[in-house]
Design a protein around this motif. Structure first.
Motif, PDB file in Angstrom:
ATOM      1  N   PHE A 109      65.396  19.353  23.327  1.00  0.00           N
ATOM      2  CA  PHE A 109      64.176  19.980  23.843  1.00  0.00           C
ATOM      3  C   PHE A 109      64.149  21.452  23.454  1.00  0.00           C
ATOM      4  N   ASN A 110      63.008  21.904  22.942  1.00  0.00           N
ATOM      5  CA  ASN A 110      62.883  23.269  22.415  1.00  0.00           C
ATOM      6  C   ASN A 110      61.620  23.926  22.959  1.00  0.00           C
ATOM      7  N   THR A 111      61.753  25.087  23.598  1.00  0.00           N
ATOM      8  CA  THR A 111      60.602  25.782  24.192  1.00  0.00           C
ATOM      9  C   THR A 111      60.065  26.909  23.314  1.00  0.00           C
ATOM     10  N   GLU A 112      60.565  27.007  22.096  1.00  0.00           N
ATOM     11  CA  GLU A 112      60.102  28.076  21.205  1.00  0.00           C
ATOM     12  C   GLU A 112      58.577  28.046  21.094  1.00  0.00           C
ATOM     13  N   GLY A 113      57.950  29.214  21.287  1.00  0.00           N
ATOM     14  CA  GLY A 113      56.490  29.318  21.189  1.00  0.00           C
ATOM     15  C   GLY A 113      55.767  29.239  22.516  1.00  0.00           C
ATOM     16  N   LEU A 114      56.466  28.820  23.577  1.00  0.00           N
ATOM     17  CA  LEU A 114      55.833  28.688  24.895  1.00  0.00           C
ATOM     18  C   LEU A 114      55.535  30.063  25.486  1.00  0.00           C
ATOM     19  N   SER A 115      54.305  30.275  25.961  1.00  0.00           N
ATOM     20  CA  SER A 115      53.960  31.511  26.662  1.00  0.00           C
ATOM     21  C   SER A 115      52.942  31.213  27.763  1.00  0.00           C
ATOM     22  N   LEU A 116      52.944  32.051  28.782  1.00  0.00           N
ATOM     23  CA  LEU A 116      52.081  31.875  29.953  1.00  0.00           C
ATOM     24  C   LEU A 116      51.154  33.067  30.113  1.00  0.00           C
ATOM     25  N   THR A 157      56.718  35.410  28.326  1.00  0.00           N
ATOM     26  CA  THR A 157      57.418  34.597  27.323  1.00  0.00           C
ATOM     27  C   THR A 157      58.847  34.249  27.750  1.00  0.00           C
ATOM     28  N   ASP A 158      59.289  34.770  28.877  1.00  0.00           N
ATOM     29  CA  ASP A 158      60.623  34.422  29.381  1.00  0.00           C
ATOM     30  C   ASP A 158      60.646  34.641  30.891  1.00  0.00           C
ATOM     31  N   GLY A 159      61.786  34.334  31.514  1.00  0.00           N
ATOM     32  CA  GLY A 159      61.922  34.543  32.955  1.00  0.00           C
ATOM     33  C   GLY A 159      61.464  33.362  33.793  1.00  0.00           C
ATOM     34  N   TYR A 160      60.960  32.309  33.161  1.00  0.00           N
ATOM     35  CA  TYR A 160      60.511  31.118  33.882  1.00  0.00           C
ATOM     36  C   TYR A 160      61.624  30.065  33.883  1.00  0.00           C
ATOM     37  N   THR A 161      61.470  29.037  34.740  1.00  0.00           N
ATOM     38  CA  THR A 161      62.382  27.893  34.732  1.00  0.00           C
ATOM     39  C   THR A 161      61.593  26.637  34.385  1.00  0.00           C
ATOM     40  N   LEU A 162      62.301  25.625  33.892  1.00  0.00           N
ATOM     41  CA  LEU A 162      61.669  24.389  33.430  1.00  0.00           C
ATOM     42  C   LEU A 162      62.316  23.192  34.111  1.00  0.00           C
ATOM     43  N   SER A 163      61.503  22.148  34.321  1.00  0.00           N
ATOM     44  CA  SER A 163      62.032  20.925  34.929  1.00  0.00           C
ATOM     45  C   SER A 163      62.929  20.154  33.974  1.00  0.00           C
ATOM     46  N   ILE A 164      62.801  20.400  32.669  1.00  0.00           N
ATOM     47  CA  ILE A 164      63.723  19.881  31.660  1.00  0.00           C
ATOM     48  C   ILE A 164      64.457  21.074  31.075  1.00  0.00           C
ATOM     49  N   ASP A 165      65.758  21.069  31.183  1.00  0.00           N
ATOM     50  CA  ASP A 165      66.529  22.213  30.722  1.00  0.00           C
ATOM     51  C   ASP A 165      66.375  22.418  29.225  1.00  0.00           C
ATOM     52  N   LYS A 166      66.261  23.673  28.848  1.00  0.00           N
ATOM     53  CA  LYS A 166      66.209  24.012  27.431  1.00  0.00           C
ATOM     54  C   LYS A 166      67.480  23.531  26.743  1.00  0.00           C
ATOM     55  N   ASP A 167      67.336  22.984  25.557  1.00  0.00           N
ATOM     56  CA  ASP A 167      68.439  22.473  24.733  1.00  0.00           C
ATOM     57  C   ASP A 167      69.034  21.167  25.249  1.00  0.00           C
ATOM     58  N   SER A 168      68.398  20.547  26.250  1.00  0.00           N
ATOM     59  CA  SER A 168      68.902  19.241  26.711  1.00  0.00           C
ATOM     60  C   SER A 168      68.482  18.148  25.724  1.00  0.00           C
ATOM     61  N   ILE A 169      69.273  17.070  25.679  1.00  0.00           N
ATOM     62  CA  ILE A 169      69.009  15.955  24.762  1.00  0.00           C
ATOM     63  C   ILE A 169      67.992  15.010  25.393  1.00  0.00           C
ATOM     64  N   LEU A 170      66.964  14.634  24.646  1.00  0.00           N
ATOM     65  CA  LEU A 170      65.918  13.724  25.125  1.00  0.00           C
ATOM     66  C   LEU A 170      66.319  12.299  24.758  1.00  0.00           C
ATOM     67  N   ASN A 171      66.786  11.533  25.772  1.00  0.00           N
ATOM     68  CA  ASN A 171      67.377  10.217  25.524  1.00  0.00           C
ATOM     69  C   ASN A 171      66.446   9.046  25.785  1.00  0.00           C
ATOM     70  N   THR A 172      65.302   9.274  26.415  1.00  0.00           N
ATOM     71  CA  THR A 172      64.392   8.168  26.741  1.00  0.00           C
ATOM     72  C   THR A 172      63.019   8.425  26.136  1.00  0.00           C
ATOM     73  N   THR A 173      62.348   7.332  25.772  1.00  0.00           N
ATOM     74  CA  THR A 173      61.029   7.443  25.131  1.00  0.00           C
ATOM     75  C   THR A 173      59.923   7.569  26.169  1.00  0.00           C
ATOM     76  N   GLY A 174      58.747   7.982  25.687  1.00  0.00           N
ATOM     77  CA  GLY A 174      57.570   8.054  26.545  1.00  0.00           C
ATOM     78  C   GLY A 174      57.051   9.469  26.690  1.00  0.00           C
ATOM     79  N   LYS A 175      55.925   9.568  27.393  1.00  0.00           N
ATOM     80  CA  LYS A 175      55.338  10.882  27.669  1.00  0.00           C
ATOM     81  C   LYS A 175      55.979  11.469  28.920  1.00  0.00           C
TER      82      LYS A 175
END
Length: 206
Positions: free
Chosen positions: A140-147, A160-178
């Motif tokens: 998972f990559n958040t590059e380009g994300l801004s609020l 562009t920084d200082g926020y938290t995400l429900s999916i950790d940055k750099d975590s491996i995406l192991n399941t398919t779907g939206k």
């Protein structure tokens, strides 16, 4: 325009005759003023500043502040310039009541202003991450994300920084779907969506 040897608003701290020189385009002229000797017995608040309630991140504004000066010769004078304010340019970073200290002619007075938290009233996605479609096993990559954040005092910020995400940055995406990704910044939340696809095989070579 022109320049004067005594600045506008400058406190005349000693008595006697003083020469004032005016300069304009390499030409000068001089005139005299008389400064009467007196001391300041007391200063009082004649009018508070126009603004006495602030949000965090703002600076003090002296506009409207007036003092009533009681002099040793028995006279009184209302002034709106010439006084000093302690830490006037300091950014108001802490909410609550803050004491403002004003000094003139060796006398000091204080009054209070109120500083409120500059809460977020709206948060929106300014730009999506550069990558929204993944394959299983991707990182998972958040590059380009801004609020875009709007605060109570009307301030609009790009974050562009200082926020938290429900999916950790750099975590491996192991399941398919939206998948919905929740972004949290100073307690406010918003979401965007990514899609994880199965790895496609174009051909098998035996």
């Amino acid at each position: 325009g022109f320049k004067t040897s005594i600045n506008n608003g400058e406190t005349l701290s000693s008595g006697g005759k003083k020469s004032v020189t005016i300069s304009y385009q390499n030409q000068t002229t001089t005139f005299d003023i008389d400064v009467e000797n007196y001391s300041v017995n007391k200063i009082e608040l004649a009018a508070k500043p126009d603004k006495i309630v602030y949000f965090e991140g703002e600076t003090f504004d002296r506009d409207g502040l007036q003092l009533m000066v009681s002099k040793s010769d028995g006279t009184k004078e209302k002034i709106s310039t010439g006084y000093q304010i302690k830490s006037e340019k300091e950014v108001l970073n802490k909410s609550g009541f803050k004491t403002v200290e004003v000094t003139y002619g060796g006398q000091t007075l204080t009054f209070e202003i109120e500083v409120n938290k500059n809460e977020i009233v709206d948060i929106q996605l300014r730009t999506d991450p550069d990558k929204l479609i993944y394959q299983v096993g991707d990182t998972f990559n958040t590059e380009g994300l801004s609020l875009i954040v709007k605060r109570q005092n009307g301030l609009i910020q790009t974050i562009t920084d200082g926020y938290t995400l429900s999916i950790d940055k750099d975590s491996i995406l192991n399941t398919t779907g939206k998948k919905k990704v929740t972004v949290t910044y100073e307690g406010k939340k918003m979401t965007f969506e990514i899609e994880v696809k199965d790895i496609s095989i174009s051909k098998i070579v035996v």
